[in-house]
Write a protein that holds these residues in place. Sequence first.
Motif, PDB file in Angstrom:
ATOM      1  N   LEU A  70      38.863   7.312  -7.842  1.00  0.00           N
ATOM      2  CA  LEU A  70      38.530   6.217  -8.756  1.00  0.00           C
ATOM      3  C   LEU A  70      38.384   4.904  -7.993  1.00  0.00           C
ATOM      4  N   VAL A  71      39.373   4.580  -7.164  1.00  0.00           N
ATOM      5  CA  VAL A  71      39.328   3.347  -6.384  1.00  0.00           C
ATOM      6  C   VAL A  71      38.104   3.330  -5.475  1.00  0.00           C
ATOM      7  N   ASP A  72      37.686   4.509  -5.035  1.00  0.00           N
ATOM      8  CA  ASP A  72      36.551   4.625  -4.122  1.00  0.00           C
ATOM      9  C   ASP A  72      35.208   4.647  -4.854  1.00  0.00           C
ATOM     10  N   SER A  73      35.217   4.386  -6.179  1.00  0.00           N
ATOM     11  CA  SER A  73      33.987   4.499  -6.977  1.00  0.00           C
ATOM     12  C   SER A  73      33.804   3.263  -7.860  1.00  0.00           C
ATOM     13  N   PRO A  74      33.506   2.111  -7.286  1.00  0.00           N
ATOM     14  CA  PRO A  74      33.368   0.882  -8.063  1.00  0.00           C
ATOM     15  C   PRO A  74      32.119   0.903  -8.936  1.00  0.00           C
ATOM     16  N   ILE A  75      32.012  -0.113  -9.793  1.00  0.00           N
ATOM     17  CA  ILE A  75      30.896  -0.221 -10.728  1.00  0.00           C
ATOM     18  C   ILE A  75      30.122  -1.507 -10.458  1.00  0.00           C
ATOM     19  N   PHE A  76      28.801  -1.409 -10.438  1.00  0.00           N
ATOM     20  CA  PHE A  76      27.905  -2.549 -10.594  1.00  0.00           C
ATOM     21  C   PHE A  76      27.258  -2.384 -11.973  1.00  0.00           C
ATOM     22  N   ALA A  77      27.293  -3.430 -12.777  1.00  0.00           N
ATOM     23  CA  ALA A  77      26.673  -3.371 -14.100  1.00  0.00           C
ATOM     24  C   ALA A  77      25.971  -4.689 -14.366  1.00  0.00           C
ATOM     25  N   GLY A  78      24.885  -4.642 -15.131  1.00  0.00           N
ATOM     26  CA  GLY A  78      24.168  -5.872 -15.374  1.00  0.00           C
ATOM     27  C   GLY A  78      23.186  -5.810 -16.515  1.00  0.00           C
ATOM     28  N   LYS A  79      22.796  -6.999 -16.955  1.00  0.00           N
ATOM     29  CA  LYS A  79      21.777  -7.157 -17.997  1.00  0.00           C
ATOM     30  C   LYS A  79      20.411  -6.717 -17.490  1.00  0.00           C
ATOM     31  N   TYR A  80      20.160  -7.014 -16.195  1.00  0.00           N
ATOM     32  CA  TYR A  80      18.888  -6.658 -15.581  1.00  0.00           C
ATOM     33  C   TYR A  80      19.167  -5.630 -14.488  1.00  0.00           C
ATOM     34  N   ALA A  81      18.661  -4.429 -14.664  1.00  0.00           N
ATOM     35  CA  ALA A  81      19.008  -3.334 -13.759  1.00  0.00           C
ATOM     36  C   ALA A  81      17.814  -2.406 -13.572  1.00  0.00           C
ATOM     37  N   LYS A  82      17.808  -1.758 -12.414  1.00  0.00           N
ATOM     38  CA  LYS A  82      16.740  -0.803 -12.118  1.00  0.00           C
ATOM     39  C   LYS A  82      17.264   0.225 -11.118  1.00  0.00           C
ATOM     40  N   GLN A  83      16.794   1.447 -11.258  1.00  0.00           N
ATOM     41  CA  GLN A  83      17.247   2.524 -10.372  1.00  0.00           C
ATOM     42  C   GLN A  83      16.039   3.242  -9.772  1.00  0.00           C
ATOM     43  N   TRP A  84      16.170   3.574  -8.479  1.00  0.00           N
ATOM     44  CA  TRP A  84      15.150   4.358  -7.784  1.00  0.00           C
ATOM     45  C   TRP A  84      15.814   5.593  -7.186  1.00  0.00           C
ATOM     46  N   GLN A  85      15.163   6.732  -7.285  1.00  0.00           N
ATOM     47  CA  GLN A  85      15.656   7.975  -6.688  1.00  0.00           C
ATOM     48  C   GLN A  85      15.092   8.071  -5.280  1.00  0.00           C
ATOM     49  N   LEU A  86      15.961   7.964  -4.259  1.00  0.00           N
ATOM     50  CA  LEU A  86      15.497   7.982  -2.872  1.00  0.00           C
ATOM     51  C   LEU A  86      15.324   9.395  -2.345  1.00  0.00           C
ATOM     52  N   ASP A  87      16.169  10.299  -2.797  1.00  0.00           N
ATOM     53  CA  ASP A  87      16.003  11.730  -2.558  1.00  0.00           C
ATOM     54  C   ASP A  87      16.807  12.427  -3.646  1.00  0.00           C
ATOM     55  N   PRO A  88      16.822  13.753  -3.727  1.00  0.00           N
ATOM     56  CA  PRO A  88      17.491  14.402  -4.863  1.00  0.00           C
ATOM     57  C   PRO A  88      18.951  14.015  -5.061  1.00  0.00           C
ATOM     58  N   ALA A  89      19.623  13.559  -4.004  1.00  0.00           N
ATOM     59  CA  ALA A  89      21.052  13.260  -4.129  1.00  0.00           C
ATOM     60  C   ALA A  89      21.398  11.788  -3.914  1.00  0.00           C
ATOM     61  N   VAL A  90      20.428  10.941  -3.610  1.00  0.00           N
ATOM     62  CA  VAL A  90      20.703   9.539  -3.276  1.00  0.00           C
ATOM     63  C   VAL A  90      19.873   8.620  -4.166  1.00  0.00           C
ATOM     64  N   LYS A  91      20.560   7.612  -4.740  1.00  0.00           N
ATOM     65  CA  LYS A  91      19.900   6.647  -5.614  1.00  0.00           C
ATOM     66  C   LYS A  91      20.129   5.227  -5.098  1.00  0.00           C
ATOM     67  N   LEU A  92      19.167   4.379  -5.368  1.00  0.00           N
ATOM     68  CA  LEU A  92      19.289   2.941  -5.148  1.00  0.00           C
ATOM     69  C   LEU A  92      19.445   2.294  -6.514  1.00  0.00           C
ATOM     70  N   ASP A  93      20.612   1.693  -6.773  1.00  0.00           N
ATOM     71  CA  ASP A  93      20.947   1.120  -8.078  1.00  0.00           C
ATOM     72  C   ASP A  93      21.055  -0.391  -7.938  1.00  0.00           C
ATOM     73  N   ALA A  94      20.132  -1.125  -8.534  1.00  0.00           N
ATOM     74  CA  ALA A  94      20.093  -2.572  -8.335  1.00  0.00           C
ATOM     75  C   ALA A  94      20.296  -3.328  -9.634  1.00  0.00           C
ATOM     76  N   ILE A  95      21.031  -4.434  -9.535  1.00  0.00           N
ATOM     77  CA  ILE A  95      21.168  -5.395 -10.624  1.00  0.00           C
ATOM     78  C   ILE A  95      20.766  -6.755 -10.067  1.00  0.00           C
ATOM     79  N   ALA A  96      20.384  -7.682 -10.945  1.00  0.00           N
ATOM     80  CA  ALA A  96      19.850  -8.947 -10.456  1.00  0.00           C
ATOM     81  C   ALA A  96      20.152 -10.082 -11.418  1.00  0.00           C
TER      82      ALA A  96
END
Length: 664
Positions: free
Chosen positions: A235-261
């Motif tokens: 749990l401690v090793d799994s923080p959260i980014f959350a936001g009003k403006y967000a977008k996600q890209w799938q970089l490969d089947p197991a890796v994602k780029l999760d952005a907030i702005a």
Amino acid sequence: MDAPIRAWDAIMKHLSLGTALAAALLALPLSAPASAQDIRPAGNSAPVEQQLADQTPLPSDTAWPGGTISLDIDATDTVRGIYRVTETIPVTGGMRELHLLFPEWLPGNHAARGPINLVSGFQFTSGGKTLEWTRNPLDVYEIIVSVPQGAKNVVANFVHTSPVDGSEGRITMTPEMLNLQWEKMSFYPAGHYTRRIAIKPTVKFPAGWTAFTALDGQRRSGDTVTWQTVDYETLVDSPIFAGKYAKQWQLDPAVKLDAIADKPKYLELAPENLAHFEKLIDEADALFSARHFDHYDILLAMTDTMGGIGLEHHRSAENQYEPTALTDWDAMDWDHNVVSHELVHSWNGKFRRPSDLWTPDYRTPMQDTLLWVYEGQTQFWGWVLAARSGLQKKQTFLDAFATYAANYAEGQPGRAYRSVEDTTHDPIINSRAPLPYSSLSRSEDYYVEGALVWLEADQIIREGTNGAKGLDDFAKAFFGVRDGDWGELPYDFDEVVSTLNGVYPYDWATFLTTRLYGVNQPAPLRGLNMAGYKLVWKEEPNSYDKGRMGGYNYTSLTYSLGVNLTDNGTVSSTLWDGPAFDAGLVDGSQILAVNGTAYSKEAIMDAITAAKGTKDPIELMVKRGDAYRTVKIDYHGGLRYPYLEKTGEGEQGLDRLLAPRTGG
């Protein structure tokens, strides 16, 4: 008296002193000098201290017997920056006290930085009745709660207050986004490995917000999100980014780029630049030939309102870019490195971890002595992978390493007395606070000087094997073992040395000991020189320095006047024994005028250029507090900024190191 004798004996062996000298030292009488009481006037009060019961107790590798803890957080108060927490801890029959610990020694911080000062409003109840609690005066991170007979659980209610101004600490919540770090707003029961404590997390977010985390089993009901039960360490090793403006890209089947702005326009990422993130994953796979995660989330905040961060985790990383770093790709190239650095940490720092840095809970003190591997080699590979993938331009790498090299060649007199290894203690000693003369005191140089030492190691291997091997081979052998294992595999100095010798036989123990544990060493330029480059000086800032100066609004004159200046001419750092230092300029002084003209960046740079080759001093009007004075600096060397320049024709060793390992 056995203990002092054994200690002396160990010291003598460690220092490899001659037998005669060691024997002589061991033969010295162990009598103590006269005590202070012996020389104080008779009749003065003289209390005697008793041994404090402050030894850190080791936890047991056993499960918390109470069962699963429920952690519920309301993160909707973004106006006031408040996280409201309800934590329900099941207890077993017969328990009279519940000892709760707030995480103190935080992974990736390398120090005891748990912000218990930001947790307040404690209220503990059981069956609706308020319980008494107290704090352990010898460990203020421990809360002791009285448990009534027959209680089945203890409910803790409290608030975690995000700083609302940067002077109070790192801001983690704004009206547009938040960065929820579980260890900052939870307690765990003492006495057990954290991996043996089960916890069920739930968070309520502001309406319509998107939440990103590496936690599994996400279920959403309205704006309340739950995840599957997990051990507290994960749990401690799994923080959260959350936001009003967000977008996600799938970089490969197991890796994602999760952005907030801060604003939706900052999330526009051109396909050709997204390809660099995708290639980063390919290059990391090629380097390590194994993965130590089942899936991975690159958490990325495009912001200048939430506090900056770069923090590693096993299956994710917290990263911050300046707001326009995706949309103004080329101009912000200098700002892209943190993502590759933190990605490398999944292998180096999370999976492979120094033995003294691995701890069973967040109370056991960490020892940082091998951070020159943990962070130094991550710094090295983070830059190399950024260049190989195109996440950063090769020229940015060269300019950054020119800046690094210059710092040790001319900008750090503290190297005369303090080793790189000793700077591994700085996260504990200094807590990353500003220093009045950091060039003398040094800071966390295990990052950058460590990277330069690893560059030299790479070139030694390449030279010794006629280019057949390099540090890539060490990375595979050391970090690329046990594919799919995302536990922790500790190591020590001897394993680092033996793995290097397995790649290329060499006296690596002496090499590392000399470079990292010795003081007053030559500037760590040998690796660059072996790789076909040399440090040179020019009058214009290199691309890396120019980008950082623009991004952080300062002017670097370190290698000319020996100062860095803010936009209004305030001195933000002073080079020990530099021209400005000799003239009495210190941090906080403000330059009001240069040679009779009002201060501006252009005015002071023009004055430095005009004084080159002349005998006329540069005259400054300086304000410090309420005092004004004229300062004359006798400097005539002109503007000086570092660059790397090839020493031969064609492809050199550094060029080969930075070349991509994958196609496309």
